[in-house]
Scaffold this motif. Sequence first.
Motif, short mmCIF file in Angstrom:
data_model
loop_
_atom_site.label_atom_id
_atom_site.label_comp_id
_atom_site.label_asym_id
_atom_site.label_seq_id
_atom_site.Cartn_x
_atom_site.Cartn_y
_atom_site.Cartn_z
N TYR A 153 -2.41 1.08 1.23
CA TYR A 153 -3.48 1.11 0.37
C TYR A 153 -2.91 1.64 -0.28
O TYR A 153 -2.86 2.45 -1.00
N ASP A 154 -3.89 1.14 -1.33
CA ASP A 154 -4.21 1.52 -2.87
C ASP A 154 -4.99 2.54 -3.73
O ASP A 154 -4.21 3.35 -3.31
N GLN A 155 -5.31 2.80 -2.28
CA GLN A 155 -6.58 3.86 -2.72
C GLN A 155 -7.60 4.84 -0.92
O GLN A 155 -7.91 3.38 -0.65
N VAL A 156 -7.38 6.24 -0.88
CA VAL A 156 -8.50 5.81 0.34
C VAL A 156 -9.17 7.32 -0.29
O VAL A 156 -8.47 8.44 -1.17
N LEU A 157 -10.61 7.51 0.42
CA LEU A 157 -11.55 9.13 0.09
C LEU A 157 -10.77 10.07 0.57
O LEU A 157 -9.51 10.00 1.33
N ARG A 166 -0.70 -2.20 -3.83
CA ARG A 166 0.03 -3.20 -5.05
C ARG A 166 1.29 -2.83 -4.78
O ARG A 166 2.04 -2.37 -3.51
N SER A 167 2.31 -3.22 -5.33
CA SER A 167 3.05 -3.07 -5.42
C SER A 167 4.43 -1.57 -4.75
O SER A 167 5.05 -1.37 -3.49
N TRP A 168 3.76 -1.49 -5.83
CA TRP A 168 4.54 0.35 -5.89
C TRP A 168 4.31 0.88 -5.13
O TRP A 168 5.20 2.26 -3.99
N PRO A 169 2.84 1.61 -4.22
CA PRO A 169 3.43 1.86 -3.02
C PRO A 169 3.60 1.84 -2.27
O PRO A 169 3.97 2.48 -1.37
N GLN A 170 4.39 0.24 -1.48
CA GLN A 170 4.83 0.40 -0.76
C GLN A 170 6.11 0.82 -0.70
O GLN A 170 6.77 1.38 -0.02
N THR A 171 6.90 0.79 -2.41
CA THR A 171 8.18 0.96 -2.43
C THR A 171 8.00 2.74 -2.51
O THR A 171 8.75 3.54 -1.63
N GLU A 172 7.16 3.11 -2.63
CA GLU A 172 7.12 4.61 -2.32
C GLU A 172 7.06 5.14 -0.74
O GLU A 172 7.32 6.54 -0.45
N THR A 173 6.20 3.96 0.16
CA THR A 173 6.42 4.63 1.51
C THR A 173 7.82 4.42 1.90
O THR A 173 7.52 5.32 2.72
N ASP A 175 2.20 -8.33 -7.80
CA ASP A 175 2.34 -6.72 -8.14
C ASP A 175 1.52 -6.52 -7.56
O ASP A 175 1.06 -5.06 -7.64
N GLN A 176 -0.13 -7.10 -7.16
CA GLN A 176 -1.07 -6.78 -6.92
C GLN A 176 -1.35 -7.74 -6.03
O GLN A 176 -1.78 -9.38 -5.82
N LEU A 177 -1.90 -7.14 -4.50
CA LEU A 177 -2.55 -8.24 -3.50
C LEU A 177 -4.16 -7.59 -4.08
O LEU A 177 -4.26 -6.23 -3.34
N ASN A 178 -4.89 -8.76 -2.84
CA ASN A 178 -6.13 -8.08 -3.04
C ASN A 178 -5.98 -7.82 -1.61
O ASN A 178 -5.45 -7.78 -0.32
N SER A 179 -7.62 -7.59 -1.07
CA SER A 179 -7.61 -7.03 0.52
C SER A 179 -7.54 -7.96 1.69
O SER A 179 -7.00 -7.54 2.36
N GLY A 180 -7.45 -8.88 1.41
CA GLY A 180 -6.86 -10.35 2.04
C GLY A 180 -5.09 -10.59 1.95
O GLY A 180 -5.01 -12.05 2.55
N ARG A 181 -4.68 -9.80 1.57
CA ARG A 181 -2.92 -10.12 1.12
C ARG A 181 -3.34 -11.26 -0.15
O ARG A 181 -2.21 -11.79 0.21
#
Length: 391
Positions: A288-292, A303-310, A351-357
């Motif tokens: 996910y992009d953001q969580v609390l 977004r794409s970059w959190p996948q590569t950081e994972t 670079d970006q997908l919404n919550s529905g991919r």
Amino acid sequence: MIEITQTANIRFSDVTNWMDQHALPFWATTGYDADRQVCRESLALDGSINDPGFRRIRALARQVYVYSHAEMLDWNGPAAAIAETTLDFMTRHGWQGPDKGWASRLDDNGRVIDGTPDLYDQAFALFALAWRFRATGETAYLDLADQTLDFITDKMRAPDGLGYLEQVPPTSDERCQNPHMHLVEALIVLAHCRRSTRYLELATTIVDLYEFRIVDSDSGALREIFGPGWNVLASEAGQITEPGHQFEWVWILNEYEKAGGRKVDALTDKLFKFAASHGLAPETGLTYDQVLDNGQVAKGSFRSWPQTETLKALLAMGERTGKFELNRIAQVVDNVFQYYLAHKPIGTWIDQLNSGREPTSTYIPSTTLYHIYLAFAELRRLEPAIRSQTS
């Protein structure tokens, strides 16, 4: 976590082919402004040239890194020329001198649009200079890196001594973790370049700041924005965490230890556990992009970059423990290809997908290549160790 098996099919050859046969050639031609001899900021979504009228120092620095690293990996293409000319453009136009640091934004011809020294930009300038030295051995790059670091430590140090100002002069009393993270990343690379304790000592002061003040000691949540003195904000903005940054820190901390930094196992484990527990979509494994900070999803886009950081975090944890989560690594690589790199022309990305991919990107930012290339380069570096686990 998904159980480790011996059957994970990690797409090593696809990774190498995408890097060497598609992405690097594409961004060295279409993604390179041959008239001005500098990398482009971004492209239109169909891969055509559509310059936005500005070039950010951070974007140029990231491309200098990519092609410097490609040169070191013996890519059969003009890596040195792309990196050298882009860094030359960046330095001639963006370096404002030892009292002003690096500008933030230039126009297409190199005129300064925004000369505000931003910590994020200074950090990536350091990163580019360090990688250029690694590729060439030219000490002039380290000399400019030291001038940049002098500017940061002399002109950007926070009045309370807790880290550095995000901009000078500051426009807000809020503190941001992200530029400090990238400063540590750059300092680690510099520590490999020159026999000086300065870089690692500075990195350690920031790592200490994270371990003892910024990262939540109980949950492992890494909030993005803080108040003065790194105090937690009461607003919802102060509760936002980005799992991609938590995973990115896991990789950086592993590199920090390898460079000779102190042991930070507890901090690394906390960051990884929070992000892995709360930051992944259960049906796909996308990050996910953001969580609390309580683990609730705040922004369910991808977004794409959190996948590569994972991916980098999984590789770092495997390198640290000697046991790679093969299925998780394979899943993340598959996700990157399926959701982001299937875009055409090959060598570009969504670079970006919404919550529905569903794709929501309207252009192709060049800055994403830094994330993808570094993650894929790490996978290639660790391929022998990963394969040995399956033998």
